[in-house]
Enzyme design. Sequence first.
Site, PDB file in Angstrom:
ATOM      1  N   HIS A 144      -5.207  -7.145   2.495  1.00  0.00           N
ATOM      2  CA  HIS A 144      -5.890  -8.416   2.219  1.00  0.00           C
ATOM      3  C   HIS A 144      -6.702  -8.268   0.947  1.00  0.00           C
ATOM      4  O   HIS A 144      -7.229  -7.200   0.652  1.00  0.00           O
ATOM      5  CB  HIS A 144      -6.827  -8.785   3.386  1.00  0.00           C
ATOM      6  CG  HIS A 144      -7.212 -10.220   3.375  1.00  0.00           C
ATOM      7  ND1 HIS A 144      -8.274 -10.685   2.657  1.00  0.00           N
ATOM      8  CD2 HIS A 144      -6.645 -11.298   3.970  1.00  0.00           C
ATOM      9  CE1 HIS A 144      -8.360 -12.001   2.818  1.00  0.00           C
ATOM     10  NE2 HIS A 144      -7.391 -12.398   3.612  1.00  0.00           N
TER      11      HIS A 144
ATOM     12  N   ASP B 285      -1.460 -12.874   9.437  1.00  0.00           N
ATOM     13  CA  ASP B 285      -0.025 -13.171   9.556  1.00  0.00           C
ATOM     14  C   ASP B 285       0.749 -12.158  10.389  1.00  0.00           C
ATOM     15  O   ASP B 285       1.930 -12.364  10.657  1.00  0.00           O
ATOM     16  CB  ASP B 285       0.586 -13.220   8.141  1.00  0.00           C
ATOM     17  CG  ASP B 285       0.031 -14.395   7.350  1.00  0.00           C
ATOM     18  OD1 ASP B 285      -0.414 -14.191   6.217  1.00  0.00           O
ATOM     19  OD2 ASP B 285       0.027 -15.513   7.904  1.00  0.00           O
TER      20      ASP B 285
HETATM   21  C1  SDX Z   1      -3.075 -14.405   3.528  1.00  0.00           C
HETATM   22  O1  SDX Z   1      -6.994 -14.681   0.508  1.00  0.00           O
HETATM   23  C2  SDX Z   1      -6.881 -15.028   1.730  1.00  0.00           C
HETATM   24  O2  SDX Z   1      -7.854 -15.216   2.440  1.00  0.00           O
HETATM   25  C3  SDX Z   1      -5.459 -15.200   2.229  1.00  0.00           C
HETATM   26  C4  SDX Z   1      -5.338 -15.476   3.728  1.00  0.00           C
HETATM   27  C5  SDX Z   1      -5.871 -16.846   4.082  1.00  0.00           C
HETATM   28  O3  SDX Z   1      -6.268 -17.052   5.251  1.00  0.00           O
HETATM   29  O4  SDX Z   1      -5.804 -17.748   3.224  1.00  0.00           O
HETATM   30  O5  SDX Z   1      -6.047 -14.500   4.472  1.00  0.00           O
HETATM   31  C6  SDX Z   1      -3.886 -15.485   4.183  1.00  0.00           C
HETATM   32  O6  SDX Z   1      -2.479 -14.653   2.509  1.00  0.00           O
HETATM   33  C7  SDX Z   1      -3.066 -13.036   4.128  1.00  0.00           C
HETATM   34  C8  SDX Z   1      -2.199 -12.014   3.303  1.00  0.00           C
HETATM   35  C9  SDX Z   1      -0.732 -12.225   3.685  1.00  0.00           C
HETATM   36  N1  SDX Z   1       0.123 -11.419   2.794  1.00  0.00           N
HETATM   37  C10 SDX Z   1       0.773 -10.317   3.283  1.00  0.00           C
HETATM   38  O7  SDX Z   1       0.639  -9.871   4.411  1.00  0.00           O
HETATM   39  C11 SDX Z   1       1.718  -9.674   2.261  1.00  0.00           C
HETATM   40  C12 SDX Z   1       1.582  -8.144   2.316  1.00  0.00           C
HETATM   41  N2  SDX Z   1       0.252  -7.812   1.781  1.00  0.00           N
HETATM   42  C13 SDX Z   1       0.129  -7.673   0.431  1.00  0.00           C
HETATM   43  O8  SDX Z   1       1.140  -7.885  -0.462  1.00  0.00           O
HETATM   44  C14 SDX Z   1      -1.254  -7.418  -0.126  1.00  0.00           C
HETATM   45  O9  SDX Z   1      -1.972  -6.673   0.760  1.00  0.00           O
HETATM   46  C15 SDX Z   1      -2.016  -8.663  -0.496  1.00  0.00           C
HETATM   47  C16 SDX Z   1      -1.202  -9.554  -1.379  1.00  0.00           C
HETATM   48  C17 SDX Z   1      -2.450  -9.410   0.707  1.00  0.00           C
HETATM   49  C18 SDX Z   1      -3.222  -8.213  -1.267  1.00  0.00           C
HETATM   50  O10 SDX Z   1      -2.679  -7.686  -2.478  1.00  0.00           O
HETATM   51  P1  SDX Z   1      -3.542  -6.815  -3.428  1.00  0.00           P
HETATM   52  O11 SDX Z   1      -4.864  -7.439  -3.620  1.00  0.00           O
HETATM   53  O12 SDX Z   1      -2.750  -6.454  -4.649  1.00  0.00           O
HETATM   54  O13 SDX Z   1      -3.750  -5.502  -2.572  1.00  0.00           O
HETATM   55  P2  SDX Z   1      -4.755  -4.462  -2.937  1.00  0.00           P
HETATM   56  O14 SDX Z   1      -5.293  -4.582  -4.328  1.00  0.00           O
HETATM   57  O15 SDX Z   1      -5.748  -4.448  -1.828  1.00  0.00           O
HETATM   58  O16 SDX Z   1      -3.819  -3.154  -2.921  1.00  0.00           O
HETATM   59  C19 SDX Z   1      -4.445  -1.927  -2.950  1.00  0.00           C
HETATM   60  C20 SDX Z   1      -3.351  -0.895  -2.748  1.00  0.00           C
HETATM   61  C21 SDX Z   1      -2.211  -0.977  -3.761  1.00  0.00           C
HETATM   62  O17 SDX Z   1      -1.698   0.348  -3.875  1.00  0.00           O
HETATM   63  P3  SDX Z   1      -2.273   1.280  -5.117  1.00  0.00           P
HETATM   64  O18 SDX Z   1      -1.966   0.537  -6.386  1.00  0.00           O
HETATM   65  O19 SDX Z   1      -3.737   1.482  -4.860  1.00  0.00           O
HETATM   66  O20 SDX Z   1      -1.477   2.575  -4.983  1.00  0.00           O
HETATM   67  O21 SDX Z   1      -2.725  -1.087  -1.470  1.00  0.00           O
HETATM   68  C22 SDX Z   1      -1.346  -1.311  -1.644  1.00  0.00           C
HETATM   69  C23 SDX Z   1      -1.173  -1.784  -3.058  1.00  0.00           C
HETATM   70  O22 SDX Z   1       0.145  -1.494  -3.519  1.00  0.00           O
HETATM   71  N3  SDX Z   1      -0.954  -2.345  -0.692  1.00  0.00           N
HETATM   72  C24 SDX Z   1       0.070  -2.232   0.161  1.00  0.00           C
HETATM   73  C25 SDX Z   1       0.044  -3.392   0.927  1.00  0.00           C
HETATM   74  N4  SDX Z   1      -0.973  -4.187   0.528  1.00  0.00           N
HETATM   75  C26 SDX Z   1      -1.585  -3.524  -0.478  1.00  0.00           C
HETATM   76  N5  SDX Z   1       0.991  -1.243   0.341  1.00  0.00           N
HETATM   77  C27 SDX Z   1       1.917  -1.468   1.322  1.00  0.00           C
HETATM   78  N6  SDX Z   1       1.952  -2.568   2.105  1.00  0.00           N
HETATM   79  C28 SDX Z   1       1.040  -3.551   1.935  1.00  0.00           C
HETATM   80  N7  SDX Z   1       1.071  -4.638   2.692  1.00  0.00           N
END
Ligand code: SDX
Length: 392
Positions: A271, A328
Amino acid sequence: ATGAITLDPGYKNSGSCKSEITFLDGEEGILRYRGYSIEDLADKADFLEVAYLLIFGELPNQAQLDKFENDIRKHTLVNEEMKSILEGFPKTAHPMGVLSSLTSALTAFNPKSVNVENEKEMYDAVCKTMGKFLVIATWTYRRRMGFPLNYYDNTKGYVENFMRLMFEIPTQPYKMDQKIVDALDKLFILHADHEQNCSTSTVRIVGSSHAGLFASISAGVSALWGPLHGGANQAVLEMLEEINNNGGDVAKYVLKAKDKDDPFRLMGFGHRVYKNFDPRATIIKKAADDVLDALGVDDPLLDIAKQLEKVALEDEYFKSRNLYPNVDFYSGIIYRAMGIPVEMFTVLFAIGRLPGWIAQWKEMRTNKEPIGRPRQVYTGSPSRSFKEVNQR
Ligand code: SDX
């Protein structure tokens, strides 16, 4: 990293904003609508009560709630000419794309709601949107199935109508299951608002140009569609089905999600703001057990989801990045048990989020906020002289 924002004093509305609607603390996993905890609201309120709270700032008394529900009922008839727009889509069109288009088209049939100049016009636009959006959202499914379109039944409740609008066919009245209605009501509450997420920020910025409420909501639907945002609930189910079809080896998928060379991410995990459990995921995980038990559904995907969560939460990669299940991760398993088709999952997210979008749009318009104009950090070329084409 926590999404902490500072208002840039030098530039009004530079993409961050002040709001009285929703508070969330990503570190502590706290979520409150107008000061009330999400746990209390999910447990004790119903969806229209929460919609009223978000939009008007206070929990309604019975008279206010009855008036709100009745005023919504006055606007549940959708102009018949909207059907020709719906029929222009192929049956295979994704429901979110159809919903975004139909929502924008509502402006053409309700031109007065574009420019709300006073409280009464604002209230009418709110009720029109709550009423018509629910109906056209179900039309996207009816179109896919080739079913005749249903009309809102003013003798039934808002959430009950959703199930009827979706599933009632002329030869067989829909048999209401109160357990499903109650569970859906709770899920809509849990999705109702979430501060300045991607789709809500979209609604605010489009609305800040005074483009009108339907156009702003339509833009929010498009933003929510993305698999990194609301589209994740559909992507989670597709991921769980793939794991199940490949023998249920969750460790393999956790490994895949960590592989930087692999674009695969664990859908429903992580998130932008929560670096702790998403409080909504905790409630939905429990609801999944309760609803599937109550419906007598034994879904192997629920077990796979729980195993996936366990393996990921014990894994250093996820722990070190504070990656937890989000809203989700479990919601789709409940929708599936209710008989909702997977391509409609994000439409349900949109129905739940609608009051939040409306509340945030209303706050921005009531505060007469200036047009949104995020600033940038320029990293392009310094000033340079033009070269004739024969010199390039
Ligand atoms: C919603 O904003 C909101 O409030 C949204 C929401 C709402 O109610 O409106 O809560 C609803 O959209 C929830 C999120 C749903 N999306 C997913 O579940 C998709 C999978 N998750 C992601 O793609 C990701 O976690 C995000 C998009 C939600 C957040 O993306 P970020 O901000 O780029 O993640 P981050 O900066 O926290 O990542 C930090 C690290 C990264 O790795 P490094 O570069 O540090 O090596 O964590 C990794 C990312 O690659 N990472 C994941 C991951 N999510 C982050 N690795 C594997 N699987 C994942 N799901």
